[in-house]
Design an enzyme around this catalytic site. Structure first.
Site, PDB file in Angstrom:
ATOM      1  N   GLU A  62       2.732  10.534   0.405  1.00 51.59           N
ATOM      2  CA  GLU A  62       2.543   9.161  -0.073  1.00 51.59           C
ATOM      3  C   GLU A  62       3.008   9.018  -1.523  1.00 51.59           C
ATOM      4  O   GLU A  62       3.159   9.993  -2.249  1.00 51.59           O
ATOM      5  CB  GLU A  62       1.066   8.759  -0.002  1.00 51.59           C
ATOM      6  CG  GLU A  62       0.646   8.110   1.307  1.00 51.59           C
ATOM      7  CD  GLU A  62       1.193   6.694   1.475  1.00 51.59           C
ATOM      8  OE1 GLU A  62       1.972   6.228   0.618  1.00 51.59           O
ATOM      9  OE2 GLU A  62       0.847   6.055   2.486  1.00 51.59           O
ATOM     10  N   ARG A  78     -12.071   2.323   0.173  1.00 55.45           N
ATOM     11  CA  ARG A  78     -11.376   3.230  -0.725  1.00 55.45           C
ATOM     12  C   ARG A  78     -10.046   2.604  -1.108  1.00 55.45           C
ATOM     13  O   ARG A  78      -9.532   1.720  -0.408  1.00 55.45           O
ATOM     14  CB  ARG A  78     -11.167   4.611  -0.100  1.00 55.45           C
ATOM     15  CG  ARG A  78     -10.158   4.657   1.036  1.00 55.45           C
ATOM     16  CD  ARG A  78      -9.899   6.108   1.436  1.00 55.45           C
ATOM     17  NE  ARG A  78      -9.021   6.243   2.585  1.00 55.45           N
ATOM     18  CZ  ARG A  78      -7.686   6.258   2.530  1.00 55.45           C
ATOM     19  NH1 ARG A  78      -7.076   6.094   1.374  1.00 55.45           N
ATOM     20  NH2 ARG A  78      -6.973   6.399   3.630  1.00 55.45           N
ATOM     21  N   ASN A  84      -5.960   2.601  -1.655  1.00 57.12           N
ATOM     22  CA  ASN A  84      -4.897   3.147  -0.834  1.00 57.12           C
ATOM     23  C   ASN A  84      -3.519   3.048  -1.476  1.00 57.12           C
ATOM     24  O   ASN A  84      -2.793   4.023  -1.530  1.00 57.12           O
ATOM     25  CB  ASN A  84      -4.874   2.439   0.520  1.00 57.12           C
ATOM     26  CG  ASN A  84      -3.859   3.035   1.461  1.00 57.12           C
ATOM     27  OD1 ASN A  84      -3.908   4.215   1.761  1.00 57.12           O
ATOM     28  ND2 ASN A  84      -2.917   2.207   1.918  1.00 57.12           N
ATOM     29  N   GLU A  93      -7.955  -6.825  18.776  1.00 59.78           N
ATOM     30  CA  GLU A  93      -8.055  -7.772  19.891  1.00 59.78           C
ATOM     31  C   GLU A  93      -9.510  -8.083  20.253  1.00 59.78           C
ATOM     32  O   GLU A  93      -9.786  -9.067  20.939  1.00 59.78           O
ATOM     33  CB  GLU A  93      -7.324  -7.208  21.112  1.00 59.78           C
ATOM     34  CG  GLU A  93      -5.841  -6.977  20.902  1.00 59.78           C
ATOM     35  CD  GLU A  93      -5.103  -8.274  20.621  1.00 59.78           C
ATOM     36  OE1 GLU A  93      -5.472  -9.310  21.215  1.00 59.78           O
ATOM     37  OE2 GLU A  93      -4.163  -8.255  19.795  1.00 59.78           O
ATOM     38  N   ASN A 124      -1.500  -2.175   1.454  1.00 59.50           N
ATOM     39  CA  ASN A 124      -0.356  -1.282   1.335  1.00 59.50           C
ATOM     40  C   ASN A 124       0.825  -2.046   0.746  1.00 59.50           C
ATOM     41  O   ASN A 124       0.841  -3.282   0.718  1.00 59.50           O
ATOM     42  CB  ASN A 124       0.028  -0.729   2.713  1.00 59.50           C
ATOM     43  CG  ASN A 124      -0.097   0.775   2.796  1.00 59.50           C
ATOM     44  OD1 ASN A 124       0.190   1.474   1.839  1.00 59.50           O
ATOM     45  ND2 ASN A 124      -0.523   1.270   3.943  1.00 59.50           N
ATOM     46  N   ASP A 139       3.910  -0.154   6.309  1.00 60.19           N
ATOM     47  CA  ASP A 139       3.279   0.697   5.303  1.00 60.19           C
ATOM     48  C   ASP A 139       3.889   0.385   3.938  1.00 60.19           C
ATOM     49  O   ASP A 139       3.942  -0.769   3.549  1.00 60.19           O
ATOM     50  CB  ASP A 139       3.442   2.171   5.704  1.00 60.19           C
ATOM     51  CG  ASP A 139       2.363   3.073   5.121  1.00 60.19           C
ATOM     52  OD1 ASP A 139       2.073   2.952   3.920  1.00 60.19           O
ATOM     53  OD2 ASP A 139       1.821   3.916   5.861  1.00 60.19           O
TER      54      ASP A 139
END
Length: 325
Positions: free
Chosen positions: A26, A122, A124, A149, A183, A233
């Site tokens: 990441e 948290r 990210n 859903e 993100n 992402d």
């Protein structure tokens, strides 16, 4: 597939960690003054910071190994600090910290999520805007176990938030809720639009952005992935304003114009793409972190958990901004 969408593929990884595949690569950032690529394996134990020298022209590593630094807590996004060589601002699970490159130690600057809530929320991802302010997006940890859903009405909306930490040390809550998995925080080249991915909410959001004040408004969905189940992402923008999005679990980088129209796809031999960054002398090389396949029945052909790169045709980005404090 729309016939107008261009498709490309990349080659094999440019870097394979000596320990084997990363759990979850990441937060890549490129530093031009010494042509090094920096990123985290945020879910390894302990979390690890990688620093890899790369050739500024070809983009390939100049040696076999990166410097690998074990860290005391999990970090997933960082930025360089302006006029503070060897120092990063970063988001750890609970807030903002400064990280020292030489020692790997980090100083907690602002705890935002109390320890008692560490299993609830948290941090990210995030980014630094053109005025040098650090933005941090949260994950609603509990809500990630829900089925979109069949969302439980009793829970209400997702509880992930977006914060802004300024160079003067002030903290601002910018979006008080509604984010499932924050993100891909990034801005358009003209600094008038801010982009924020909600990965597990399966959408790319756009917001009007005022650079002078740092305020955001008019939040709307730019690209809706909910019908496909894909998770946008990390992302970067190019100089034409297009969005280059690492779409997790698809093995593809998808490129969208500022109106949300898909322009092209880039396929990788790794399914779980996490985050891109521009690098190289002209910022025309796209580096990509990936994660290994952690499903119960891993695909033996998946080549995730390594670092990738490619040079898009006629596309160029910018260096990521540095934190002003």
């Amino acid at each position: 597939m729309d016939d107008k969408v261009q498709t490309f593929t990349t080659g094999p990884p440019i870097y394979r960690p000596p320990k084997g595949r990363m759990v979850l690569g990441e937060g890549p950032i490129y530093r031009a003054n010494d042509s090094t690529l920096h990123w985290f394996d945020c879910l390894s134990s302990p979390c690890e910071l990688y620093i890899l020298p790369v050739d500024p022209e070809s983009g390939h590593p100049t040696g076999e190994n990166a410097r690998i630094i074990a860290l005391a807590d999990s970090l997933s996004v960082a930025a360089f600090r302006r006029n503070k060589p060897g120092s990063y601002i970063a988001a750890y699970y609970q807030g903002v910290c400064f990280l020292d490159e030489a020692s790997g130690t980090f100083e907690v600057v602002r705890e935002i999520i109390p320890t008692a809530e560490r299993d609830i929320r948290r941090f990210n991802d995030g980014g630094v805007d053109a005025a040098g302010r650090f933005w941090l997006a949260e994950i609603d940890v509990k809500a990630t176990t829900f089925d979109l859903e069949n969302w439980p009405e009793s829970y209400g909306e997702p509880r992930g938030r977006l914060w802004r930490y300024d160079p003067d040390g002030s903290l601002h809550l910018m979006i008080p809720g509604g984010i499932l998995c924050g993100n891909g925080v990034k801005w358009s080249p003209d600094n008038k639009t801010m982009y924020l991915n909600d990965s597990m909410g399966m959408k790319i959001m756009a917001l009007d952005f005022d650079l002078e004040s740092g305020n955001v408004s008019n939040q709307r969905i730019l690209v809706d992935f909910r019908a496909t189940g894909a998770e946008p992402d990390g992302l970067v923008t190019d100089n034409d304003g297009n969005l280059w999005v690492a779409v997790y679990s698809t093995g593809k980088v998808m490129v969208f114009n500022p109106d949300g129209q898909k322009l092209r796809e880039v396929g990788l031999p790794a399914k779980y793409l996490t985050c891109p960054t521009w690098g190289g002398k002209n910022h025309d090389i796209l580096y990509l972190t990936t994660a290994r396949d952690r499903t119960q029945d891993p695909d033996p052909n998946d080549d995730g958990g390594h670092m990738y790169m490619f040079k898009p045709c006629q596309a160029q980005g910018q260096a990521k901004y540095e934190f002003g404090g």
